[in-house]
Scaffold this motif. Structure first.
Motif, PDB file in Angstrom:
ATOM      1  N   GLU A 129       0.830  -1.200   0.000  1.00  0.00           N
ATOM      2  CA  GLU A 129       0.000   0.000   0.000  1.00  0.00           C
ATOM      3  C   GLU A 129       0.863   1.248   0.000  1.00  0.00           C
ATOM      4  OE1 GLU A 129      -2.072  -1.064   3.537  1.00  0.00           O
ATOM      5  OE2 GLU A 129      -0.722   0.091   4.848  1.00  0.00           O
ATOM      6  N   LEU A 183       0.598   5.771   0.642  1.00  0.00           N
ATOM      7  CA  LEU A 183      -0.169   6.841   1.264  1.00  0.00           C
ATOM      8  C   LEU A 183       0.355   8.180   0.743  1.00  0.00           C
ATOM      9  CD1 LEU A 183      -2.430   7.225   3.400  1.00  0.00           C
ATOM     10  CD2 LEU A 183      -0.617   7.624   5.074  1.00  0.00           C
ATOM     11  N   GLY A 231      -2.612  11.448   3.022  1.00  0.00           N
ATOM     12  CA  GLY A 231      -3.899  10.977   3.519  1.00  0.00           C
ATOM     13  C   GLY A 231      -4.694  10.148   2.532  1.00  0.00           C
ATOM     14  N   TYR A 253      -5.120   6.908   0.782  1.00  0.00           N
ATOM     15  CA  TYR A 253      -4.660   5.525   0.882  1.00  0.00           C
ATOM     16  C   TYR A 253      -4.948   4.798  -0.428  1.00  0.00           C
ATOM     17  CZ  TYR A 253      -4.959   0.563   2.082  1.00  0.00           C
ATOM     18  OH  TYR A 253      -4.826  -0.795   2.086  1.00  0.00           O
TER      19      TYR A 253
END
Length: 306
Positions: A223, A225, A228, A230
């Protein structure tokens, strides 16, 4: 396979050497049969400690991903390019909002992301190792080991996005924004081996151990980021709109060896504690053409004599 045969040969030679030492010490200590009988049998216990993974396979989580055949993607087909440029950047459809620009606080499609911005510094973080430990002791000094250890690893790195040039500014570094990328991996270590205690003390003993190690490694998560926002890169392994096609998450079995040394502390005939350092020679088969690489762990074992 030749490496596995070499490992097995070394392991068998080690057992023969240690068995010779064990036979001598057993003969010398034959005046203590009651102590040997109290130690003989099955011991079960647990291990808790710290695991330090080699960085060799950390690049598997750098946002490129793998295709249907398990091969590494190019930048054009990479998971990060697909997500950042095409899906969240809105380049595939003029009616699709540019979410990247929104979270960066810049105008629509004025930011830049290309291959030079991809992560290059992926690293495993130290992790906890937990395990079920079993051993069968033929006498006070010699034991057969059967262990099952579990590790949940986190991989961290950074990537960049280039912002538009600000008016009246010549500072290129001010345009470079750095963001985090994270991966997750699960490992199960199956171990079968031999352990020998040295010395005549009935309380404190140095020990050596070694044997065969089998590692099941599983690609768990990936993942990024961005201020903020995602973005789950793992969704590329299960693409929407293709119900008959599944890109499998990397997973595989690897064969290797483990060793160990430490301090054995016999609290009483029923309870034993060990401080142990375990180097493992593991093949992490979540990448094509994986190689045997050294991993390290330190921990505390506690055994109970059944």
């Amino acid at each position: 396979m030749s490496k596995i045969f070499k490992i097995a040969t070394i392991f068998l030679l080690m057992i023969n050497i240690v068995n010779g030492i064990a036979q001598e010490t057993t003969d010398e200590g034959s005046d203590k049969p009651s102590n040997d009988r109290s130690q003989k049998g099955f011991h079960v216990g647990m291990l808790v400690g710290a695991y330090f993974a080699n960085k060799y396979t950390a690049s598997s989580y750098d946002g490129y991903g793998f295709d249907f055949d398990g091969n590494r993607n190019s930048f054009e087909t990479s998971f990060m390019n697909t997500k950042i440029i095409h899906q969240y950047g809105g380049y595939d459809n003029n009616s699709q909002p540019d979410q990247i620009a929104a979270v960066l606080g810049v105008d629509y499609h004025t930011w830049t992301f290309d291959e030079s911005n991809m992560p290059v510094n992926m690293r495993y973080a130290p992790a906890f190792i937990l395990g079920l430990q079993g051993r069968y002791t033929a006498d006070r000094k010699n034991a057969i080991l059967l262990n099952l250890n579990a590790v949940k690893l986190t991989i961290n790195g950074n990537f960049t996005i280039l912002l538009p040039q600000q008016a009246n500014s010549t500072q290129v570094n001010n345009r470079i924004q750095t963001f985090g990328i994270k991966g997750g991996e699960q490992r199960l270590l199956f171990q079968a081996g031999y352990q020998h205690l040295f010395g005549e003390s009935e309380t404190f003993n140095f020990f050596l151990e070694g044997g065969l190690n089998v590692t099941l490694a599983k690609f768990d998560k990936n993942e990024i980021l961005i201020n903020g926002l995602y973005i789950d890169l793992m969704s590329n392994y299960f693409p929407a709109g293709y119900p008959n096609t599944i890109v499998k998450k990397p997973i595989g079995w690897g064969f290797g060896a483990f060793g160990g040394m430490g301090l054995n502390i016999s609290l009483n005939p029923k309870c034993t504690v060990q401080l142990v350092y375990n180097p493992t020679y593991e093949n992490i088969r979540i990448v094509p053409n994986a190689r045997l690489k050294m991993q390290n762990s330190v921990g505390l074992r506690a055994y109970y004599n059944l």
